[in-house]
Motif scaffolding. Structure first.
Motif, mmCIF file in Angstrom:
data_model
loop_
_atom_site.group_PDB
_atom_site.id
_atom_site.type_symbol
_atom_site.label_atom_id
_atom_site.label_comp_id
_atom_site.label_asym_id
_atom_site.label_seq_id
_atom_site.Cartn_x
_atom_site.Cartn_y
_atom_site.Cartn_z
ATOM 1 N N ARG A 46 0.948 -1.060 -0.077
ATOM 2 C CA ARG A 46 -0.009 -0.092 0.046
ATOM 3 C C ARG A 46 0.751 1.254 -0.254
ATOM 4 O O ARG A 46 0.234 2.333 -0.081
ATOM 5 N N THR A 47 2.023 1.170 0.031
ATOM 6 C CA THR A 47 3.019 2.280 0.214
ATOM 7 C C THR A 47 3.219 3.063 -1.206
ATOM 8 O O THR A 47 3.856 4.175 -1.249
ATOM 9 N N GLY A 48 3.170 2.158 -2.163
ATOM 10 C CA GLY A 48 3.195 2.888 -3.607
ATOM 11 C C GLY A 48 4.913 2.595 -3.938
ATOM 12 O O GLY A 48 5.257 2.905 -5.004
ATOM 13 N N LYS A 49 5.552 1.699 -3.119
ATOM 14 C CA LYS A 49 6.794 1.635 -3.583
ATOM 15 C C LYS A 49 7.154 -0.103 -3.701
ATOM 16 O O LYS A 49 6.371 -0.761 -3.412
ATOM 17 N N GLY A 50 8.269 -0.346 -4.268
ATOM 18 C CA GLY A 50 8.630 -1.810 -4.451
ATOM 19 C C GLY A 50 8.342 -2.123 -5.616
ATOM 20 O O GLY A 50 8.239 -1.371 -6.772
ATOM 21 N N PRO A 51 8.222 -3.368 -6.024
ATOM 22 C CA PRO A 51 8.196 -4.146 -7.257
ATOM 23 C C PRO A 51 6.920 -3.477 -7.979
ATOM 24 O O PRO A 51 5.981 -3.571 -7.381
ATOM 25 N N TRP A 52 6.780 -3.289 -9.360
ATOM 26 C CA TRP A 52 5.644 -2.616 -10.040
ATOM 27 C C TRP A 52 4.649 -3.550 -9.738
ATOM 28 O O TRP A 52 3.343 -3.027 -9.629
ATOM 29 N N ALA A 53 4.516 -4.788 -10.083
ATOM 30 C CA ALA A 53 3.524 -5.797 -9.724
ATOM 31 C C ALA A 53 3.004 -5.740 -8.390
ATOM 32 O O ALA A 53 1.842 -6.294 -8.547
ATOM 33 N N LEU A 54 3.499 -5.352 -7.450
ATOM 34 C CA LEU A 54 3.116 -5.452 -6.092
ATOM 35 C C LEU A 54 2.633 -4.251 -5.655
ATOM 36 O O LEU A 54 2.231 -3.975 -4.458
ATOM 37 N N ARG A 55 2.624 -3.079 -6.562
ATOM 38 C CA ARG A 55 2.155 -2.029 -6.299
ATOM 39 C C ARG A 55 0.546 -1.788 -6.411
ATOM 40 O O ARG A 55 -0.167 -2.472 -7.308
ATOM 41 N N LEU A 56 -0.166 -1.269 -5.503
ATOM 42 C CA LEU A 56 -1.710 -1.507 -5.293
ATOM 43 C C LEU A 56 -2.339 -1.147 -6.889
ATOM 44 O O LEU A 56 -3.348 -1.828 -7.127
ATOM 45 N N PRO A 57 -2.129 -0.192 -7.613
ATOM 46 C CA PRO A 57 -2.745 0.141 -8.866
ATOM 47 C C PRO A 57 -2.595 -1.021 -9.823
ATOM 48 O O PRO A 57 -3.815 -1.355 -10.446
ATOM 49 N N ALA A 58 -1.564 -1.580 -9.787
ATOM 50 C CA ALA A 58 -1.201 -2.846 -10.867
ATOM 51 C C ALA A 58 -2.030 -3.974 -10.303
ATOM 52 O O ALA A 58 -2.634 -4.745 -11.094
ATOM 53 N N ALA A 59 -2.269 -4.038 -9.114
ATOM 54 C CA ALA A 59 -2.542 -5.173 -8.539
ATOM 55 C C ALA A 59 -4.492 -5.135 -8.378
ATOM 56 O O ALA A 59 -5.184 -6.140 -9.013
#
Length: 200
Positions: free
Chosen positions: A129-142
């Motif tokens: 939920r922080t918007g950081k980290g690997p792109w596929a684990l970011r909330l918008p992509a998920a």
């Protein structure tokens, strides 16, 4: 701890290959009487079908791949990893509840529904939920991934009820559900270690 070990890339990459390879082989064994456009994958795994053992071996191996990927996906939130593992268990459980050659089956339908629901929910449950980290684990992509899987499930149900292209819809949905773990693991493997240390 690494975001995902090398073997998670192997398990997640094997899943879509096993899925497509399994149903393709079973279709060939089933013969010309089977229509992959209108008939579901479950018919290929029905007890007594020519591809019964192929499909059951595929389901067990596919479920094991999902379980292994969930185990290794350290960067994902625990609820998402548990949902992915649950999807793997559901795939394996389908071997205990095969579909009949014709008509419905409550046990089979229940396991399929649970499996589809878990596989659709896990991207959002695993997201950071922080918007950081690997792109596929970011909330918008998920959210996009989960929404597309829900839409795919709705499409499959509509085609099933109208006796339309249920086979196509099911193949698109299950393939998407098998590919997303690979995309997540790949995004973890290629995520810069320096950035991860900075955001920790």
């Amino acid at each position: 701890m690494r975001l995902a070990p090398w073997w998670a890339l192997l398990s997640s990459g094997s899943a879509p290959l096993l899925l497509v390879g399994g149903w393709t082989t079973a279709e060939l064994l089933q013969g010309p009487g089977y229509d992959p456009v209108t008939q579901t994958i479950s018919i290929l795994a029905a007890y007594g079908a020519p591809g019964y053992w192929v499909m059951n071996a595929m389901l067990v191996t596919l479920g094991t791949c999902y379980l292994a990927t969930a185990r290794g996906l350290h960067a994902a939130k625990l609820p998402g990893r548990l949902a992915l593992a649950g999807g793997g268990v559901a795939a394996i459980a389908l071997t205990l509840f095969p579909a009949p050659v014709s008509g419905g089956n409550f046990g089979h339908g229940t396991v399929v529904t649970i499996g589809f629901a878990l596989m659709a929910a896990w991207p959002v449950l695993a997201a950071n939920r922080t918007g950081k980290g690997p792109w596929a684990l970011r909330l918008p992509a998920a959210i996009v991934a989960s929404a597309l899987m829900v839409l795919g499930a709705a499409w499959f149900l509509v085609e099933l009820q109208t006796r339309g292209a249920a086979g196509v819809a099911e193949r698109v949905l299950t393939a998407a559900q098998a590919v997303w773990p690979l995309l997540v693991v790949t995004s973890c493997v290629h995520h810069p270690a320096r950035e991860e240390r900075e955001t920790a």
